[in-house]
Design a protein around this motif. Structure first.
Motif, PDB file in Angstrom:
ATOM      1  N   ALA A 262      19.236  -6.932  10.608  1.00  0.00           N
ATOM      2  CA  ALA A 262      19.699  -5.085  11.117  1.00  0.00           C
ATOM      3  C   ALA A 262      19.622  -3.633  10.788  1.00  0.00           C
ATOM      4  O   ALA A 262      19.062  -4.050   9.418  1.00  0.00           O
ATOM      5  CB  ALA A 262      21.304  -5.187  11.663  1.00  0.00           C
ATOM      6  N   ARG A 263      18.990  -3.055  11.046  1.00  0.00           N
ATOM      7  CA  ARG A 263      18.921  -2.347  10.801  1.00  0.00           C
ATOM      8  C   ARG A 263      19.470  -0.438  11.619  1.00  0.00           C
ATOM      9  O   ARG A 263      19.966  -1.258  12.792  1.00  0.00           O
ATOM     10  CB  ARG A 263      16.912  -1.505  10.921  1.00  0.00           C
ATOM     11  CG  ARG A 263      16.118  -2.488  10.543  1.00  0.00           C
ATOM     12  CD  ARG A 263      15.165  -2.297  10.698  1.00  0.00           C
ATOM     13  NE  ARG A 263      14.885  -1.390   9.842  1.00  0.00           N
ATOM     14  CZ  ARG A 263      13.506  -0.505  10.036  1.00  0.00           C
ATOM     15  NH1 ARG A 263      12.728  -1.814  10.055  1.00  0.00           N
ATOM     16  NH2 ARG A 263      13.229   0.337   9.093  1.00  0.00           N
ATOM     17  N   ALA A 264      19.369   0.436  11.433  1.00  0.00           N
ATOM     18  CA  ALA A 264      20.545   1.775  11.845  1.00  0.00           C
ATOM     19  C   ALA A 264      20.054   2.463  12.451  1.00  0.00           C
ATOM     20  O   ALA A 264      17.834   2.438  12.415  1.00  0.00           O
ATOM     21  CB  ALA A 264      21.143   2.512  10.079  1.00  0.00           C
ATOM     22  N   TYR A 265      20.140   3.006  13.178  1.00  0.00           N
ATOM     23  CA  TYR A 265      19.717   4.669  14.053  1.00  0.00           C
ATOM     24  C   TYR A 265      20.085   5.028  14.243  1.00  0.00           C
ATOM     25  O   TYR A 265      21.463   4.917  15.257  1.00  0.00           O
ATOM     26  CB  TYR A 265      18.746   3.605  15.330  1.00  0.00           C
ATOM     27  CG  TYR A 265      18.174   4.728  16.168  1.00  0.00           C
ATOM     28  CD1 TYR A 265      16.321   4.862  15.933  1.00  0.00           C
ATOM     29  CD2 TYR A 265      17.506   5.810  16.702  1.00  0.00           C
ATOM     30  CE1 TYR A 265      15.428   5.051  16.401  1.00  0.00           C
ATOM     31  CE2 TYR A 265      17.684   6.575  17.853  1.00  0.00           C
ATOM     32  CZ  TYR A 265      15.892   6.317  17.166  1.00  0.00           C
ATOM     33  OH  TYR A 265      15.501   7.152  18.452  1.00  0.00           O
ATOM     34  N   HIS A 266      19.450   6.812  14.399  1.00  0.00           N
ATOM     35  CA  HIS A 266      20.486   7.632  14.761  1.00  0.00           C
ATOM     36  C   HIS A 266      19.241   9.131  15.157  1.00  0.00           C
ATOM     37  O   HIS A 266      18.743   8.751  13.946  1.00  0.00           O
ATOM     38  CB  HIS A 266      21.871   7.990  14.325  1.00  0.00           C
ATOM     39  CG  HIS A 266      21.739   7.737  12.709  1.00  0.00           C
ATOM     40  ND1 HIS A 266      21.098   9.037  12.077  1.00  0.00           N
ATOM     41  CD2 HIS A 266      21.686   7.804  11.654  1.00  0.00           C
ATOM     42  CE1 HIS A 266      21.147   9.066  10.321  1.00  0.00           C
ATOM     43  NE2 HIS A 266      21.126   8.076  10.283  1.00  0.00           N
TER      44      HIS A 266
END
Length: 641
Positions: A262-266
């Protein structure tokens, strides 16, 4: 070339250049309309093939196809995909260097590139307006065309200007594209771009392979339920949507610690990092992206198996767009909302934060009414002076224009600077006669700094007795030739007054009421999402009906159809704001009597809803800013009132 020959060429291009055997539903009807010289609208679900409707005709038309697209990532992906098929396409956005911009425009002028992607705000750039004025535009395509409707879920005032622009440029045909238009919004689109009812093509919204699910949870079970879903279901590319950037980072970190990919993105990440995450996800078979809505548009990944709404979408239109990214390969995909009722508070408060005070609305009207007959004004300066968020400033100016008080004229930049790469003599030897004198006049008027030269445009225009537009064109020409780098700042928008403003108090009341109606409409949109999540009836049928499509039968696969509902949405317990918060805001009112003079302003402060003046006066750094962000805005407002 006859239309029959055009259609034959279209089928040949479909196979030879796009590698496809046949059109998807609706595509051929739209393309036939454009080839016949008429404007068209395409309302296709996400993944329904809207892009082909302008990409293919662009290779048949002699002139340029200008595509208005809202996201840099989408433009880049589209250009890369076309290039892989041997179709040159260019984009103009802030990520390009001056040299790249020059080469892109030169290829468009030479006819080597026939598709040009442009962000909507680019049309407020007078250099760009001057550059495209000489192009032969065959087709003007507008992606996300629902943004033109002031009653749509994502109204953007900039889009209303596009309708006027197509008339100014005498564009022969327009293509309006959207995945999320209700019947009312489609009517607005057709009216704006003069599209006949028969030339508005809507394909079926319902996709049987998307299984809509919803679960209502207490906050203490929220993350654990998401983790359980991800671990118990077969792995596959997954999107997890959250509301705020902090949640994206926290949830992604917890999932990664649990051993998931899992990785974050914003939007707060650097563009290079966002691009790397997108590429990683495109190549992954089990990647999980925990993202705000900044992620997803233009991501051409057909095998997304799961879309989880960890926080609810803000409208059914947003929900449809976000789940539409799943299962584009036609295989089964699960789209589940994990709803904690308290999430409603956060989303509702965001909506209330956009509505200014009635006094602020009147102040903006007074500032515009006090201008000369023709004037230029900065949106950012208006926002700072009135304490109204920038998008709402644009909306109010649009209201003034729609009601006939003002008319938009050309925008411009107040500040032009250049950094030369060659000497003035090297530049001037490329010109002769009057043109040489004119360019010499521009260069001699510039004021030298350490690195950059500043061109005082009003002074230069008076000195040379030349229109500002000619000076801008000359500066742009020199930049395109690679003789200098140009940068601009201080965007101001031009207007002229058309009618007397009359009773300013009555006008302020009318506009404030209109903003409050939009606020109420946005709250109802959120309620529609929450109602869908309760699964009291077939969710697929409910969603389809919202977009004007009646299903012959229930889907048989959603939470309601599976008998796992209906649910009842419990109301979150509304606690009071507390004595300390009330005392704090009243004490701050003594320090900032002009900023916290109304209960609404005080409620915005306590709920953590920033405004231009809150930011500039550093009120957002006060320890009590946002202490009531978990309490509904209306509850806080009523307590203070």
């Amino acid at each position: 070339m006859s239309q029959v020959a055009d259609l034959s060429a279209a089928h040949q291009l479909l196979q030879d250049r796009f590698g496809l055997d046949d059109f998807k539903p609706g595509q051929q009807a739209v393309i036939e309309t454009l080839l016949a010289g008429r404007s068209a609208a395409a309302v296709f679900p996400t993944g329904g093939g809207k892009s082909l409707c302008y990409q293919l005709p662009s290779q048949i038309f002699e002139g340029t196809t200008l595509v208005v697209s809202p996201l840099i990532a989408l433009m880049k992906d589209q250009c890369d995909a076309l290039l892989s098929r041997g179709i040159p396409a260019a984009r103009l956005d802030s990520s390009l260097t001056a040299g790249e911009l020059h080469r892109a425009m030169q290829n468009v002028r030479d006819g080597a590139t026939k598709i040009l992607y442009v962000a909507p705000e680019r049309f407020f750039n007078e250099r760009f307006r001057a550059a495209i004025s000489s192009l032969s535009i065959s087709l003007f395509a507008i992606d996300e065309a629902h943004c033109i409707s002031q009653w749509g879920h994502n109204f953007r005032p900039d889009y209303l200007k596009l309708a006027e622009l197509t008339k100014e440029l005498q564009v022969p045909r327009v293509l309006a594209l959207t995945a999320t238009a209700t019947p009312e919004v489609l009517d607005d689109i057709r009216t704006a771009f003069d599209i006949q009812p028969a030339d508005a093509v809507r394909t079926p919204f319902f996709r049987a392979n998307l299984q809509l699910r919803s679960t209502i949870l207490t906050s203490d079970r929220h993350y654990d339920t998401l983790l359980d879903r991800l671990e118990s279901r077969p792995p596959g590319p997954t999107l997890v949507y959250v509301t705020v950037q902090k949640a994206a980072e926290e949830v992604a970190e917890r999932l990664a610690d649990a051993g998931l990919n899992a990785r974050a993105y914003h939007a707060g990440m650097e563009s290079e990092v966002r691009a790397e995450i997108q590429q990683w996800f495109l190549e992954s078979t089990d990647g999980i992206v925990v993202a705000t809505i900044a992620f997803g548009m233009g991501i051409d990944k057909s095998d997304i198996r799961y879309v989880y709404h960890y926080n609810p979408a803000k409208s059914l239109e947003s929900y449809a767009q976000e789940i539409g990214r799943a299962g584009r390969d036609g295989k089964d995909s699960i789209c589940e909302t994990l709803l904690v009722p308290e999430d409603r508070v956060v989303l509702q408060n965001f909506t209330y934060g956009d509505t200014p005070t009635r006094a602020a609305v009147k102040l903006l009207i007074e500032l515009i009414a006090g201008q000369s007959e023709r004037f230029h004004v900065s949106h950012y300066r208006l926002a700072a002076e009135t304490d109204i968020r920038i998008l709402v400033v644009r909306t109010l100016l649009t209201y003034l224009e729609l009601d006939g008080f003002i008319k938009a004229t050309s925008p411009r930049y107040d500040n032009y600077q250049f950094r030369p790469f060659v000497t003035s003599q090297n530049i001037l030897r490329n010109f002769k006669g009057e043109q040489r004198e004119f360019v010499a006049g521009i260069l001699s008027s510039s004021v030298r700094g350490k690195v950059w030269f500043t061109i005082p445009l009003p002074v230069t225009a008076r000195r040379l007795q030349a229109p500002r537009e000619r000076i801008v064109k000359a500066i742009d020409y020199m930049a395109e030739r690679g003789w200098m780098e140009v940068k601009v700042a201080g965007l101001v928008h031009g207007f002229e007054k058309h009618n007397d403003f009359g009773d300013l108090d009555a006008l302020a009341d009318r506009f404030f009421d209109r903003l409050q109606q939009r606020e109420a409409t946005d709250i109802r949109r959120l309620d529609d999402v929450l109602q869908l999540a309760t699964a009291s009836s077939c969710q697929a049928a409910t969603l389809s009906a919202h977009f004007g499509e009646q299903l012959d039968q229930t889907c048989g696969r959603c939470t309601a159809c599976l008998g796992e509902g209906p649910f009842e949405l419990p109301k979150p317990q509304n606690r009071g704001i507390g004595r300390s918060a009330s005392d704090a805001v009243h004490n701050l009112r003594k320090q900032y009597p002009d900023l916290l003079d109304t209960p609404r302003a005080q409620a915005r402060f306590l709920c953590g809803l920033s405004s231009p003046v809150f930011v500039s006066k550093r009120l957002t750094r006060e320890p009590h800013f946002g202490v009531c962000n978990h309490i509904p805005f209306e509850t806080v407002l009523n307590a203070l009132t």
